[in-house]
Motif scaffolding. Structure first.
Motif, PDB file in Angstrom:
ATOM      1  N   TYR A  27      59.183  25.841   2.816  1.00  0.00           N
ATOM      2  CA  TYR A  27      59.867  27.030   2.303  1.00  0.00           C
ATOM      3  C   TYR A  27      60.913  26.652   1.257  1.00  0.00           C
ATOM      4  O   TYR A  27      61.923  27.339   1.106  1.00  0.00           O
ATOM      5  CB  TYR A  27      60.538  27.793   3.456  1.00  0.00           C
ATOM      6  CG  TYR A  27      59.590  28.128   4.583  1.00  0.00           C
ATOM      7  CD1 TYR A  27      58.626  29.115   4.448  1.00  0.00           C
ATOM      8  CD2 TYR A  27      59.649  27.430   5.789  1.00  0.00           C
ATOM      9  CE1 TYR A  27      57.746  29.416   5.481  1.00  0.00           C
ATOM     10  CE2 TYR A  27      58.776  27.720   6.834  1.00  0.00           C
ATOM     11  CZ  TYR A  27      57.838  28.718   6.662  1.00  0.00           C
ATOM     12  OH  TYR A  27      56.973  29.000   7.684  1.00  0.00           O
ATOM     13  N   THR A  28      60.661  25.592   0.525  1.00  0.00           N
ATOM     14  CA  THR A  28      61.638  25.070  -0.429  1.00  0.00           C
ATOM     15  C   THR A  28      61.366  25.595  -1.832  1.00  0.00           C
ATOM     16  O   THR A  28      60.225  25.613  -2.289  1.00  0.00           O
ATOM     17  CB  THR A  28      61.593  23.528  -0.450  1.00  0.00           C
ATOM     18  OG1 THR A  28      61.872  23.034   0.862  1.00  0.00           O
ATOM     19  CG2 THR A  28      62.612  22.969  -1.427  1.00  0.00           C
ATOM     20  N   GLU A  29      62.427  26.014  -2.492  1.00  0.00           N
ATOM     21  CA  GLU A  29      62.324  26.392  -3.905  1.00  0.00           C
ATOM     22  C   GLU A  29      62.469  25.143  -4.762  1.00  0.00           C
ATOM     23  O   GLU A  29      63.392  24.353  -4.572  1.00  0.00           O
ATOM     24  CB  GLU A  29      63.405  27.412  -4.271  1.00  0.00           C
ATOM     25  CG  GLU A  29      63.349  27.855  -5.717  1.00  0.00           C
ATOM     26  CD  GLU A  29      64.418  28.862  -6.079  1.00  0.00           C
ATOM     27  OE1 GLU A  29      64.522  29.233  -7.273  1.00  0.00           O
ATOM     28  OE2 GLU A  29      65.173  29.271  -5.172  1.00  0.00           O
ATOM     29  N   ARG A  36      74.328  29.650   1.474  1.00  0.00           N
ATOM     30  CA  ARG A  36      72.917  29.641   1.882  1.00  0.00           C
ATOM     31  C   ARG A  36      72.239  28.306   1.602  1.00  0.00           C
ATOM     32  O   ARG A  36      71.086  28.108   1.968  1.00  0.00           O
ATOM     33  CB  ARG A  36      72.160  30.764   1.171  1.00  0.00           C
ATOM     34  CG  ARG A  36      72.691  32.158   1.476  1.00  0.00           C
ATOM     35  CD  ARG A  36      71.967  33.227   0.684  1.00  0.00           C
ATOM     36  NE  ARG A  36      70.544  33.233   0.959  1.00  0.00           N
ATOM     37  CZ  ARG A  36      69.668  34.021   0.331  1.00  0.00           C
ATOM     38  NH1 ARG A  36      70.087  34.843  -0.622  1.00  0.00           N
ATOM     39  NH2 ARG A  36      68.390  33.980   0.634  1.00  0.00           N
ATOM     40  N   LEU A  37      72.940  27.398   0.923  1.00  0.00           N
ATOM     41  CA  LEU A  37      72.371  26.091   0.596  1.00  0.00           C
ATOM     42  C   LEU A  37      72.827  25.081   1.639  1.00  0.00           C
ATOM     43  O   LEU A  37      73.844  24.410   1.491  1.00  0.00           O
ATOM     44  CB  LEU A  37      72.806  25.650  -0.804  1.00  0.00           C
ATOM     45  CG  LEU A  37      72.192  24.348  -1.321  1.00  0.00           C
ATOM     46  CD1 LEU A  37      70.679  24.475  -1.444  1.00  0.00           C
ATOM     47  CD2 LEU A  37      72.797  23.967  -2.669  1.00  0.00           C
ATOM     48  N   ARG A  38      72.065  24.958   2.711  1.00  0.00           N
ATOM     49  CA  ARG A  38      72.429  24.028   3.781  1.00  0.00           C
ATOM     50  C   ARG A  38      71.986  22.611   3.456  1.00  0.00           C
ATOM     51  O   ARG A  38      72.681  21.647   3.752  1.00  0.00           O
ATOM     52  CB  ARG A  38      71.807  24.493   5.098  1.00  0.00           C
ATOM     53  CG  ARG A  38      72.323  25.837   5.600  1.00  0.00           C
ATOM     54  CD  ARG A  38      71.538  26.287   6.803  1.00  0.00           C
ATOM     55  NE  ARG A  38      70.116  26.467   6.478  1.00  0.00           N
ATOM     56  CZ  ARG A  38      69.164  26.715   7.353  1.00  0.00           C
ATOM     57  NH1 ARG A  38      69.468  26.800   8.633  1.00  0.00           N
ATOM     58  NH2 ARG A  38      67.919  26.874   6.972  1.00  0.00           N
ATOM     59  N   HIS A  39      70.799  22.465   2.857  1.00  0.00           N
ATOM     60  CA  HIS A  39      70.273  21.135   2.527  1.00  0.00           C
ATOM     61  C   HIS A  39      69.697  21.177   1.113  1.00  0.00           C
ATOM     62  O   HIS A  39      68.917  22.060   0.770  1.00  0.00           O
ATOM     63  CB  HIS A  39      69.176  20.717   3.518  1.00  0.00           C
ATOM     64  CG  HIS A  39      69.608  20.759   4.950  1.00  0.00           C
ATOM     65  ND1 HIS A  39      69.303  21.810   5.789  1.00  0.00           N
ATOM     66  CD2 HIS A  39      70.331  19.885   5.684  1.00  0.00           C
ATOM     67  CE1 HIS A  39      69.801  21.578   6.981  1.00  0.00           C
ATOM     68  NE2 HIS A  39      70.447  20.420   6.945  1.00  0.00           N
ATOM     69  N   LEU A  40      70.085  20.203   0.314  1.00  0.00           N
ATOM     70  CA  LEU A  40      69.618  20.087  -1.064  1.00  0.00           C
ATOM     71  C   LEU A  40      68.854  18.781  -1.235  1.00  0.00           C
ATOM     72  O   LEU A  40      69.321  17.723  -0.806  1.00  0.00           O
ATOM     73  CB  LEU A  40      70.803  20.116  -2.028  1.00  0.00           C
ATOM     74  CG  LEU A  40      70.488  19.815  -3.503  1.00  0.00           C
ATOM     75  CD1 LEU A  40      69.653  20.940  -4.110  1.00  0.00           C
ATOM     76  CD2 LEU A  40      71.772  19.613  -4.298  1.00  0.00           C
ATOM     77  N   GLU A  67      64.510  20.411   6.341  1.00  0.00           N
ATOM     78  CA  GLU A  67      63.787  20.940   5.192  1.00  0.00           C
ATOM     79  C   GLU A  67      64.794  21.475   4.175  1.00  0.00           C
ATOM     80  O   GLU A  67      65.605  22.336   4.498  1.00  0.00           O
ATOM     81  CB  GLU A  67      62.833  22.047   5.628  1.00  0.00           C
ATOM     82  CG  GLU A  67      61.746  21.591   6.581  1.00  0.00           C
ATOM     83  CD  GLU A  67      60.807  22.720   6.967  1.00  0.00           C
ATOM     84  OE1 GLU A  67      60.831  23.767   6.276  1.00  0.00           O
ATOM     85  OE2 GLU A  67      60.055  22.561   7.948  1.00  0.00           O
ATOM     86  N   PRO A  68      64.765  20.979   2.949  1.00  0.00           N
ATOM     87  CA  PRO A  68      65.745  21.441   1.959  1.00  0.00           C
ATOM     88  C   PRO A  68      65.488  22.888   1.546  1.00  0.00           C
ATOM     89  O   PRO A  68      64.342  23.336   1.467  1.00  0.00           O
ATOM     90  CB  PRO A  68      65.519  20.484   0.782  1.00  0.00           C
ATOM     91  CG  PRO A  68      64.120  19.991   0.941  1.00  0.00           C
ATOM     92  CD  PRO A  68      63.861  19.953   2.419  1.00  0.00           C
ATOM     93  N   ASP A  69      66.567  23.599   1.280  1.00  0.00           N
ATOM     94  CA  ASP A  69      66.458  24.961   0.765  1.00  0.00           C
ATOM     95  C   ASP A  69      66.121  24.966  -0.722  1.00  0.00           C
ATOM     96  O   ASP A  69      65.478  25.894  -1.218  1.00  0.00           O
ATOM     97  CB  ASP A  69      67.782  25.711   0.989  1.00  0.00           C
ATOM     98  CG  ASP A  69      68.202  25.691   2.443  1.00  0.00           C
ATOM     99  OD1 ASP A  69      67.520  26.331   3.257  1.00  0.00           O
ATOM    100  OD2 ASP A  69      69.198  25.023   2.776  1.00  0.00           O
ATOM    101  N   LEU A  70      66.559  23.923  -1.416  1.00  0.00           N
ATOM    102  CA  LEU A  70      66.336  23.815  -2.858  1.00  0.00           C
ATOM    103  C   LEU A  70      66.032  22.375  -3.208  1.00  0.00           C
ATOM    104  O   LEU A  70      66.646  21.458  -2.652  1.00  0.00           O
ATOM    105  CB  LEU A  70      67.587  24.285  -3.616  1.00  0.00           C
ATOM    106  CG  LEU A  70      67.583  24.147  -5.142  1.00  0.00           C
ATOM    107  CD1 LEU A  70      66.528  25.047  -5.767  1.00  0.00           C
ATOM    108  CD2 LEU A  70      68.966  24.476  -5.714  1.00  0.00           C
TER     109      LEU A  70
END
Length: 231
Positions: A215-217, A56-60, A192-195
């Protein structure tokens, strides 16, 4: 009334002192629990943290304080670790552009094979480059400030070209899709990074482009110098 206030003043002072002590103890306890938890996780004692699922981590995104970014060996070590665990896209950011400006440090050879793996960057040090199956994008505050100015100029130009005399009095109304399309048109529509991991003393994103954080954590990791990586 005066006598009552005089009598109540010492009790109020004691009450606020006790409240301050209780809050301080709670914060200290929370900090100690967090540090112990981090130590246990980094030591590999918990099996649920040994195998990391990055589907689920496509972009960091990684935000590094500019002072910490001067520690090139730690930055190299972090990128090596991210590559080893299987991260495919990393957005590396520091507000002063220390990482982007120190391109010579990325080209140095090393006798350590594990370190050499991480130093094999593109020779012309592009903004986006590949590193052993991991795409790395390097940005800093000036780049995104320029992106915002170009996007605003693009929106204004389009509005002036397409404005209707009957609607001229209403003024421009820009929506979120309009802004996204403008940034894409000027070449600043990065993923847009996921994390987002923040390394440094400040608990904020340090100027990372806000339009890429919808929508980034965001997780604060503490100073980069205290980073402890276990594979």
């Amino acid at each position: 009334m005066i006598e009552a206030s005089v009598i109540a003043s010492p009790f109020l002072g004691i009450f606020f002192c006790l409240l301050h002590v209780i809050v301080s103890l709670v914060r200290t306890w929370s900090y100690l629990v967090h540090q112990i938890q981090c130590l246990i996780i980094s030591s590999g004692l918990l099996p649920q943290y040994q195998n990391i699922n990055l589907d689920r981590l496509r972009h960091l995104a990684v935000v590094i304080d500019s002072e910490d970014a001067k520690n090139k060996s730690k930055v190299h070590q972090l990128l090596c670790w991210l590559s080893d665990i299987g991260v495919k896209y990393v957005i590396l950011y520091d507000i002063e552009g220390v990482i982007k400006k120190s391109d010579k440090a990325y080209k140095k050879s090393s006798a350590n094979p594990s370190e050499t793996k991480c130093l094999d960057f593109a020779p012309n040090m592009l903004l986006i480059f590949d590193m052993f199956g991991m795409t790395v994008e390097i940005i800093f505050y000036t780049d995104e400030k320029e992106a915002a100015a170009k996007g605003a100029n693009y929106l204004c130009s389009n509005y002036l070209k397409n404005q209707d005399d009957t609607l001229n009095k209403l003024g421009p109304k820009f929506t979120e899709p309009d802004i996204s399309s403008a940034l894409k048109a000027v070449g600043h529509d990065g993923p847009e990074p996921d994390l987002l991991l923040v390394y440094g003393p400040a608990r904020c994103h340090l100027g990372f482009p806000a339009w890429r954080l919808r929508y980034t954590e965001i997780v604060h990791m503490g100073p980069l110098t205290s980073m402890n990586l276990v594979l």
